[in-house]
Design an enzyme around this catalytic site. Structure first.
Site, PDB file in Angstrom:
ATOM      1  N   SER A   1       0.855  -1.186   0.000  1.00  0.00           N
ATOM      2  CA  SER A   1       0.000   0.000   0.000  1.00  0.00           C
ATOM      3  C   SER A   1       0.886   1.229   0.000  1.00  0.00           C
ATOM      4  O   SER A   1       1.591   1.501   0.983  1.00  0.00           O
ATOM      5  CB  SER A   1      -0.892   0.021   1.241  1.00  0.00           C
TER       6      SER A   1
ATOM      7  N   HIS B   1      -1.062  -1.175  -4.341  1.00  0.00           N
ATOM      8  CA  HIS B   1      -2.367  -0.808  -3.795  1.00  0.00           C
ATOM      9  C   HIS B   1      -2.374   0.706  -3.550  1.00  0.00           C
ATOM     10  O   HIS B   1      -1.497   1.230  -2.860  1.00  0.00           O
ATOM     11  CB  HIS B   1      -2.587  -1.586  -2.495  1.00  0.00           C
TER      12      HIS B   1
ATOM     13  N   ASP C   1      -4.469   3.850  -2.151  1.00  0.00           N
ATOM     14  CA  ASP C   1      -5.572   4.180  -1.241  1.00  0.00           C
ATOM     15  C   ASP C   1      -6.055   5.611  -1.457  1.00  0.00           C
ATOM     16  O   ASP C   1      -5.306   6.564  -1.222  1.00  0.00           O
ATOM     17  CB  ASP C   1      -5.099   4.038   0.210  1.00  0.00           C
TER      18      ASP C   1
ATOM     19  N   MET D   1      -8.733   8.494  -0.329  1.00  0.00           N
ATOM     20  CA  MET D   1      -9.605   8.890   0.780  1.00  0.00           C
ATOM     21  C   MET D   1     -10.149  10.295   0.522  1.00  0.00           C
ATOM     22  O   MET D   1      -9.387  11.178   0.135  1.00  0.00           O
ATOM     23  CB  MET D   1      -8.816   8.891   2.079  1.00  0.00           C
TER      24      MET D   1
ATOM     25  N   HIS E   1      -8.103   1.631  -4.498  1.00  0.00           N
ATOM     26  CA  HIS E   1      -9.111   1.389  -3.453  1.00  0.00           C
ATOM     27  C   HIS E   1      -9.761   2.727  -3.124  1.00  0.00           C
ATOM     28  O   HIS E   1      -9.146   3.577  -2.480  1.00  0.00           O
ATOM     29  CB  HIS E   1      -8.394   0.778  -2.243  1.00  0.00           C
TER      30      HIS E   1
ATOM     31  N   MET F   1     -11.921   4.861  -1.048  1.00  0.00           N
ATOM     32  CA  MET F   1     -12.634   5.052   0.232  1.00  0.00           C
ATOM     33  C   MET F   1     -13.325   6.393   0.137  1.00  0.00           C
ATOM     34  O   MET F   1     -12.917   7.388   0.756  1.00  0.00           O
ATOM     35  CB  MET F   1     -11.618   5.015   1.387  1.00  0.00           C
TER      36      MET F   1
ATOM     37  N   MET G   1     -11.772  -5.461   4.619  1.00  0.00           N
ATOM     38  CA  MET G   1     -10.982  -4.541   5.454  1.00  0.00           C
ATOM     39  C   MET G   1     -10.747  -5.193   6.812  1.00  0.00           C
ATOM     40  O   MET G   1     -11.691  -5.646   7.465  1.00  0.00           O
ATOM     41  CB  MET G   1     -11.721  -3.216   5.662  1.00  0.00           C
TER      42      MET G   1
ATOM     43  N   ASP H   1      -6.896  -6.088   3.784  1.00  0.00           N
ATOM     44  CA  ASP H   1      -6.224  -4.783   3.850  1.00  0.00           C
ATOM     45  C   ASP H   1      -6.324  -4.221   5.260  1.00  0.00           C
ATOM     46  O   ASP H   1      -7.418  -3.945   5.738  1.00  0.00           O
ATOM     47  CB  ASP H   1      -6.932  -3.851   2.838  1.00  0.00           C
TER      48      ASP H   1
HETATM   49  C1  DX5 Z   1      -6.471   1.805   5.361  1.00  0.00           C
HETATM   50  C2  DX5 Z   1      -5.916   1.544   3.974  1.00  0.00           C
HETATM   51  C3  DX5 Z   1      -4.839   0.525   3.963  1.00  0.00           C
HETATM   52  C4  DX5 Z   1      -3.613   0.907   4.704  1.00  0.00           C
HETATM   53  C5  DX5 Z   1      -2.923  -0.342   5.157  1.00  0.00           C
HETATM   54  O1  DX5 Z   1      -7.484   2.739   5.274  1.00  0.00           O
HETATM   55  O2  DX5 Z   1      -6.952   1.075   3.122  1.00  0.00           O
HETATM   56  O3  DX5 Z   1      -4.490   0.127   2.658  1.00  0.00           O
HETATM   57  O4  DX5 Z   1      -2.742   1.696   3.964  1.00  0.00           O
HETATM   58  O5  DX5 Z   1      -1.853   0.042   5.942  1.00  0.00           O
HETATM   59  P1  DX5 Z   1      -1.165  -0.954   6.961  1.00  0.00           P
HETATM   60  O6  DX5 Z   1      -0.684  -2.118   6.188  1.00  0.00           O
HETATM   61  O7  DX5 Z   1      -0.080  -0.114   7.525  1.00  0.00           O
HETATM   62  O8  DX5 Z   1      -2.215  -1.337   7.974  1.00  0.00           O
HETATM   63 ZN    ZN Z   2      -6.609   0.050   0.986  1.00  0.00          ZN
END
Ligand code: DX5
Ligand code: ZN
Length: 231
Positions: free
Chosen positions: A17, A42, A44, A46, A76, A78, A150, A185
């Site tokens: 990630s 990956h 992320d 947000m 991903h 969010m 998740m 994840d």
């Molecule tokens: C959380 C993200 C994850 C996050 C995982 O909201 O979707 O992808 O980056 O990070 P680690 O592996 O550090 O928990």
């Molecule tokens: Zn993620």
């Protein structure tokens, strides 16, 4: 580029990630993770609304695509309104776009959105949060190429793994076809990966467990995540 959504992988796939990467050296970190043996990256996204944090937008995804032309980019979302972002991310190099079951109105709505992602040339994925009942996915289990469980409450990297979510993975796995991936994840590292693999997960997202460690160790960490019992 290796497409993870074809045949079942012989070994678990590792998806670093990039949220945990050094943003000041993002391209370099992404290239180093791929060179260390990562199978995909990956990404992320947000929106500060669906989750209480902001991360990156389509331009950052485009920059990663430029830095790593051959990497499979697993985006991903969010976000509360994923539909608004399908095209911007498809235009910026996404290979797979996943969105949350919590933001759709019905199974049919999720299926329709999956179709929109496919029309843009990307693979669709669906994500489920820890408190959400897995039965919300009923009726969608043929529509997506990736199911993402998740294992933390989304929004931040570096949180502790929530083992109760493994029930969701165990419920989803027997319903999937060989080309469909089951990803997890949040809080995945050398101490937790084996639990996820035992539950049927085939794709491990790991942020801090990789990027939070010295670059020289990434290759061995990735190898050990694939087979965490071998120390
Ligand atoms: C959380 C993200 C994850 C996050 C995982 O909201 O979707 O992808 O980056 O990070 P680690 O592996 O550090 O928990
Ligand atoms: Zn993620």
């Amino acid at each position: 580029m290796i497409d993870p959504c074809t045949n079942p992988p012989t070994l678990p796939l590792i998806a670093p990630s990039i949220l945990a990467a050094d943003f000041a050296n993002l391209g370099d970190d992404c290239r180093a993770a791929m060179d260390a043996g990562a199978d995909l990256l990956h990404v992320d996204i947000m929106d500060g609304h669906f989750v209480p944090n902001l991360s990156m937008g389509p331009a950052v995804c485009g920059a990663v695509r430029s830095a790593c032309p051959d990497a499979f980019l697993d985006v991903h979302l969010m976000v509360t309104d994923p539909q608004a972002y399908f095209k911007p991310f498809a235009d910026n190099g996404a290979n797979l776009i996943s969105f949350h079951i919590e933001v759709v109105e019905s199974a049919q709505h999720a299926i329709d959105l999956a179709g929109e992602v496919r029309e843009l040339g990307c693979r669709p994925g669906i994500v489920i949060n820890p408190p959400t009942d897995q039965r919300m996915l009923m009726g969608t289990l043929e529509a997506f190429d990736l199911y993402l469980v998740m294992s933390v409450h989304p929004g931040f990297g570096g949180q502790a793994f929530i083992p109760e979510v493994l029930e969701k993975a165990e419920w989803i796995k027997p319903q999937l076809q060989p080309h469909q991936r089951l990803e997890i994840d949040g809080g995945i590292g050398l101490a937790t990966a084996h639990q996820a693999l035992d539950a049927g997960v085939d794709t491990l997202v790991a942020g801090s467990a990789i990027f939070g460690k010295p670059r020289a160790d990434w290759g061995s960490i990735i190898e050990r995540l694939r087979d965490p019992r071998v120390r």
